[in-house]
Design a protein around this motif. Structure first.
Motif, PDB file in Angstrom:
ATOM      1  N   PHE A 158      39.889  23.403  46.764  1.00  0.00           N
ATOM      2  CA  PHE A 158      39.794  24.437  45.799  1.00  0.00           C
ATOM      3  C   PHE A 158      38.402  24.839  46.194  1.00  0.00           C
ATOM      4  O   PHE A 158      38.255  26.227  46.162  1.00  0.00           O
ATOM      5  CB  PHE A 158      39.956  24.181  44.193  1.00  0.00           C
ATOM      6  CG  PHE A 158      39.480  25.153  43.368  1.00  0.00           C
ATOM      7  CD1 PHE A 158      40.016  26.401  43.263  1.00  0.00           C
ATOM      8  CD2 PHE A 158      38.206  25.336  42.846  1.00  0.00           C
ATOM      9  CE1 PHE A 158      39.464  27.505  42.426  1.00  0.00           C
ATOM     10  CE2 PHE A 158      37.570  26.128  41.988  1.00  0.00           C
ATOM     11  CZ  PHE A 158      38.256  27.344  41.863  1.00  0.00           C
ATOM     12  N   LEU A 159      37.331  24.156  46.013  1.00  0.00           N
ATOM     13  CA  LEU A 159      36.022  24.433  46.323  1.00  0.00           C
ATOM     14  C   LEU A 159      35.816  25.271  47.745  1.00  0.00           C
ATOM     15  O   LEU A 159      35.233  26.192  48.113  1.00  0.00           O
ATOM     16  CB  LEU A 159      35.065  23.546  46.243  1.00  0.00           C
ATOM     17  CG  LEU A 159      34.866  22.750  45.010  1.00  0.00           C
ATOM     18  CD1 LEU A 159      34.058  21.575  44.881  1.00  0.00           C
ATOM     19  CD2 LEU A 159      34.147  23.756  44.117  1.00  0.00           C
ATOM     20  N   THR A 160      36.722  24.732  48.528  1.00  0.00           N
ATOM     21  CA  THR A 160      36.908  25.178  50.341  1.00  0.00           C
ATOM     22  C   THR A 160      37.502  26.632  50.122  1.00  0.00           C
ATOM     23  O   THR A 160      37.047  27.686  50.809  1.00  0.00           O
ATOM     24  CB  THR A 160      37.512  24.194  51.244  1.00  0.00           C
ATOM     25  OG1 THR A 160      36.877  22.909  51.315  1.00  0.00           O
ATOM     26  CG2 THR A 160      37.307  24.912  52.608  1.00  0.00           C
ATOM     27  N   PHE A 161      38.467  26.649  49.260  1.00  0.00           N
ATOM     28  CA  PHE A 161      39.173  27.797  49.352  1.00  0.00           C
ATOM     29  C   PHE A 161      38.317  29.022  48.719  1.00  0.00           C
ATOM     30  O   PHE A 161      38.492  30.075  49.106  1.00  0.00           O
ATOM     31  CB  PHE A 161      40.676  27.534  48.274  1.00  0.00           C
ATOM     32  CG  PHE A 161      41.317  28.729  48.040  1.00  0.00           C
ATOM     33  CD1 PHE A 161      42.188  29.124  49.010  1.00  0.00           C
ATOM     34  CD2 PHE A 161      41.184  29.392  46.683  1.00  0.00           C
ATOM     35  CE1 PHE A 161      43.182  30.346  48.732  1.00  0.00           C
ATOM     36  CE2 PHE A 161      41.884  30.550  46.616  1.00  0.00           C
ATOM     37  CZ  PHE A 161      42.796  31.011  47.533  1.00  0.00           C
ATOM     38  N   VAL A 162      37.725  28.832  47.535  1.00  0.00           N
ATOM     39  CA  VAL A 162      37.000  29.843  46.890  1.00  0.00           C
ATOM     40  C   VAL A 162      35.558  30.080  47.788  1.00  0.00           C
ATOM     41  O   VAL A 162      35.280  31.356  47.825  1.00  0.00           O
ATOM     42  CB  VAL A 162      36.359  29.352  45.537  1.00  0.00           C
ATOM     43  CG1 VAL A 162      35.380  30.240  44.962  1.00  0.00           C
ATOM     44  CG2 VAL A 162      37.531  29.166  44.543  1.00  0.00           C
ATOM     45  N   GLN A 163      35.329  29.271  48.562  1.00  0.00           N
ATOM     46  CA  GLN A 163      33.921  29.453  49.474  1.00  0.00           C
ATOM     47  C   GLN A 163      34.466  30.419  50.545  1.00  0.00           C
ATOM     48  O   GLN A 163      33.710  31.148  51.098  1.00  0.00           O
ATOM     49  CB  GLN A 163      33.443  28.280  49.934  1.00  0.00           C
ATOM     50  CG  GLN A 163      32.521  27.527  49.026  1.00  0.00           C
ATOM     51  CD  GLN A 163      32.156  26.054  49.458  1.00  0.00           C
ATOM     52  OE1 GLN A 163      32.008  25.870  50.574  1.00  0.00           O
ATOM     53  NE2 GLN A 163      31.935  25.313  48.351  1.00  0.00           N
ATOM     54  N   ARG A 164      35.764  29.945  51.076  1.00  0.00           N
ATOM     55  CA  ARG A 164      36.180  30.923  52.366  1.00  0.00           C
ATOM     56  C   ARG A 164      36.797  32.454  51.694  1.00  0.00           C
ATOM     57  O   ARG A 164      36.609  33.119  52.598  1.00  0.00           O
ATOM     58  CB  ARG A 164      37.440  30.181  52.970  1.00  0.00           C
ATOM     59  CG  ARG A 164      37.047  28.873  53.635  1.00  0.00           C
ATOM     60  CD  ARG A 164      37.966  28.244  54.326  1.00  0.00           C
ATOM     61  NE  ARG A 164      38.557  29.119  55.345  1.00  0.00           N
ATOM     62  CZ  ARG A 164      38.359  29.040  56.518  1.00  0.00           C
ATOM     63  NH1 ARG A 164      37.343  28.617  56.997  1.00  0.00           N
ATOM     64  NH2 ARG A 164      39.260  29.878  57.212  1.00  0.00           N
ATOM     65  N   VAL A 165      37.525  32.434  50.836  1.00  0.00           N
ATOM     66  CA  VAL A 165      37.979  33.800  50.317  1.00  0.00           C
ATOM     67  C   VAL A 165      37.235  34.428  49.293  1.00  0.00           C
ATOM     68  O   VAL A 165      37.590  35.626  49.081  1.00  0.00           O
ATOM     69  CB  VAL A 165      39.422  33.318  49.935  1.00  0.00           C
ATOM     70  CG1 VAL A 165      40.220  32.438  50.919  1.00  0.00           C
ATOM     71  CG2 VAL A 165      39.700  32.876  48.406  1.00  0.00           C
ATOM     72  N   GLY A 166      36.310  33.810  48.802  1.00  0.00           N
ATOM     73  CA  GLY A 166      35.632  34.707  47.781  1.00  0.00           C
ATOM     74  C   GLY A 166      36.223  34.553  46.201  1.00  0.00           C
ATOM     75  O   GLY A 166      37.076  33.840  46.062  1.00  0.00           O
ATOM     76  N   THR A 167      35.715  35.447  45.242  1.00  0.00           N
ATOM     77  CA  THR A 167      36.074  35.515  43.985  1.00  0.00           C
ATOM     78  C   THR A 167      36.823  36.620  43.588  1.00  0.00           C
ATOM     79  O   THR A 167      37.257  36.796  42.367  1.00  0.00           O
ATOM     80  CB  THR A 167      34.907  35.316  43.111  1.00  0.00           C
ATOM     81  OG1 THR A 167      33.763  36.300  43.518  1.00  0.00           O
ATOM     82  CG2 THR A 167      34.138  33.861  43.429  1.00  0.00           C
ATOM     83  N   ASP A 168      37.071  37.574  44.295  1.00  0.00           N
ATOM     84  CA  ASP A 168      38.035  38.774  44.188  1.00  0.00           C
ATOM     85  C   ASP A 168      39.386  38.012  44.126  1.00  0.00           C
ATOM     86  O   ASP A 168      40.022  37.763  44.811  1.00  0.00           O
ATOM     87  CB  ASP A 168      37.868  39.723  45.385  1.00  0.00           C
ATOM     88  CG  ASP A 168      38.809  40.971  45.067  1.00  0.00           C
ATOM     89  OD1 ASP A 168      38.411  41.889  44.239  1.00  0.00           O
ATOM     90  OD2 ASP A 168      39.809  40.943  45.411  1.00  0.00           O
ATOM     91  N   MET A 169      39.975  38.411  42.596  1.00  0.00           N
ATOM     92  CA  MET A 169      41.267  37.869  42.592  1.00  0.00           C
ATOM     93  C   MET A 169      42.432  38.418  43.142  1.00  0.00           C
ATOM     94  O   MET A 169      43.378  37.594  43.393  1.00  0.00           O
ATOM     95  CB  MET A 169      41.541  37.847  40.753  1.00  0.00           C
ATOM     96  CG  MET A 169      40.348  37.172  39.981  1.00  0.00           C
ATOM     97  SD  MET A 169      40.669  37.232  38.312  1.00  0.00           S
ATOM     98  CE  MET A 169      41.929  36.194  37.963  1.00  0.00           C
ATOM     99  N   GLU A 170      42.272  39.596  43.416  1.00  0.00           N
ATOM    100  CA  GLU A 170      43.361  40.345  44.382  1.00  0.00           C
ATOM    101  C   GLU A 170      43.367  39.464  45.635  1.00  0.00           C
ATOM    102  O   GLU A 170      44.482  39.173  46.136  1.00  0.00           O
ATOM    103  CB  GLU A 170      43.106  41.647  44.471  1.00  0.00           C
ATOM    104  CG  GLU A 170      44.446  42.358  45.169  1.00  0.00           C
ATOM    105  CD  GLU A 170      44.337  43.880  44.658  1.00  0.00           C
ATOM    106  OE1 GLU A 170      45.164  44.460  44.998  1.00  0.00           O
ATOM    107  OE2 GLU A 170      43.220  44.280  44.298  1.00  0.00           O
ATOM    108  N   ASN A 171      42.361  39.461  46.208  1.00  0.00           N
ATOM    109  CA  ASN A 171      42.236  38.599  47.563  1.00  0.00           C
ATOM    110  C   ASN A 171      42.811  37.124  47.259  1.00  0.00           C
ATOM    111  O   ASN A 171      43.576  36.833  48.223  1.00  0.00           O
ATOM    112  CB  ASN A 171      40.628  38.574  48.150  1.00  0.00           C
ATOM    113  CG  ASN A 171      40.759  38.150  49.294  1.00  0.00           C
ATOM    114  OD1 ASN A 171      41.597  38.441  50.590  1.00  0.00           O
ATOM    115  ND2 ASN A 171      39.971  37.200  49.972  1.00  0.00           N
TER     116      ASN A 171
END
Length: 332
Positions: A158-171
């Motif tokens: 999860f931490l890697t996921f958020v760091q890679r894709v950002g916090t924009d919920m649509e993305n």
């Protein structure tokens, strides 16, 4: 958001709603929730939609005064009108006069909270800001989203996921779709799955570039820059992103020096809480004066490019060379 849910549950609606902020995914979700609750499927007689800066508020007011036909409410949806950023006193004065048979929903990206319309909606209706969501909320949302597909994600993933894709919920939603499809044969999504299939945001590449600049690895910084150019990223967008990162570092370093906690720093710097520690580490390579100078240089280079005095690609290269060569002996 909870107040909108309560209104829908009780079927007791405000005269006006204002949904605003940068989190488009949530705004759309709640816009659609309200519309679904208030408008019967296929009812075009009691529903009107306005979009853009040229919305006619006189037409909106006139329509609002029209009684609904075979329905409880007439619903008027207005998107990206800019009404909350400009003078529109007639519409502002009308908010408290909206008939009980009408609900007006405004959906805006930005608002000026000093604006009369904003104040009237806040007073006589409901204004809800949809900003960047906190890490813990995103983690819960991702978990619920994945549970629908009978999947779980490890904490590391999860931490890697958020760091890679950002916090924009649509993305995030789009990237989760990819993850779910990629891991059809397994129940638990692991770190390597995230690395294999998700698309890394340009902001991560910029952070890596600034990291190279901070560590005085000029060749690596240049290589990362040319990788971005190869991906068709415009040089001045890259310059803007680099300047933005240095501005974040300036805020992080100043607030860290003053003893602020991570949550306060994240709020003022405009970065996720998990990124504060990484930014603090990166900021150690520069003095506060150097960070301020970098932000000023970013503005100056942009001006030189806009006035035709400097080639955009060379502007970024000059910035990289200057700050990857800068002495950092007197750090504070």
């Amino acid at each position: 958001m909870r107040r909108i849910d309560e209104d829908i549950k009780k079927k007791e609606y405000k005269k006006a709603y204002l949904l605003y902020g940068q989190e488009d995914y949530l705004k759309k979700q709640y816009r659609d929730k309200l519309k679904k609750a208030l408008v019967n499927p296929g009812d075009t007689m009691n529903y009107a939609y306005f979009e853009g800066q040229n919305c006619d508020f006189h037409e909106i007011i006139q329509l609002s005064e029209t009684m609904p036909f075979l329905a409880e409410k007439r619903v008027i949806l207005i998107e990206d009108s800019g009404f909350c950023n400009k003078s529109c006193d007639d519409l502002a004065d009308y908010i408290k006069e909206i008939p009980v048979t009408t609900v007006i929903i405004f959906v805006e990206s930005q608002v000026d909270k000093r604006n009369k319309l904003y104040k009237e909606i806040s007073k006589n209706g409901l204004a809800v800001e949809f900003g960047e969501q906190k890490d813990e909320i995103l983690e819960k949302w991702v978990a619920v989203r994945l549970k629908k597909d009978n999947k779980r994600i490890t904490r590391e993933a999860f931490l890697t996921f958020v760091q890679r894709v950002g916090t924009d919920m649509e993305n995030i939603d789009k990237e989760l779709e990819k993850l779910v499809c990629y891991t059809l044969d397994k129940d638990i999504i692991e770190n390597q799955d995230v690395l294999d299939i998700t698309t890394e945001q340009i902001s991560n590449r910029i952070f890596e570039m600034v990291d190279a600049i901070a560590l005085k690895k000029q060749s690596k910084a240049m290589l990362l820059y040319h990788d971005l150019l190869a991906l068709k990223e415009p040089p001045m967008r890259i310059m803007y992103m680099i300047s933005r990162q240095f501005h974040i570092l300036e805020i992080v370093k100043a607030m860290t020096n003053q003893g602020f906690d991570a949550a306060s720093i994240a709020t003022h710097a405009g970065c996720p809480r998990w990124a504060v520690k990484k930014n603090q580490y990166q900021a150690k390579s520069f003095t506060l004066d150097q960070l301020k100078e970098a932000v000023r240089d970013g503005v100056e280079y942009e001006t030189l490019v806009k006035t035709g005095k400097l080639n955009p690609q060379i502007a970024v290269e000059l910035f990289i060379v200057k700050y990857s060569s800068m002495s950092n002996k007197k750090l504070h």
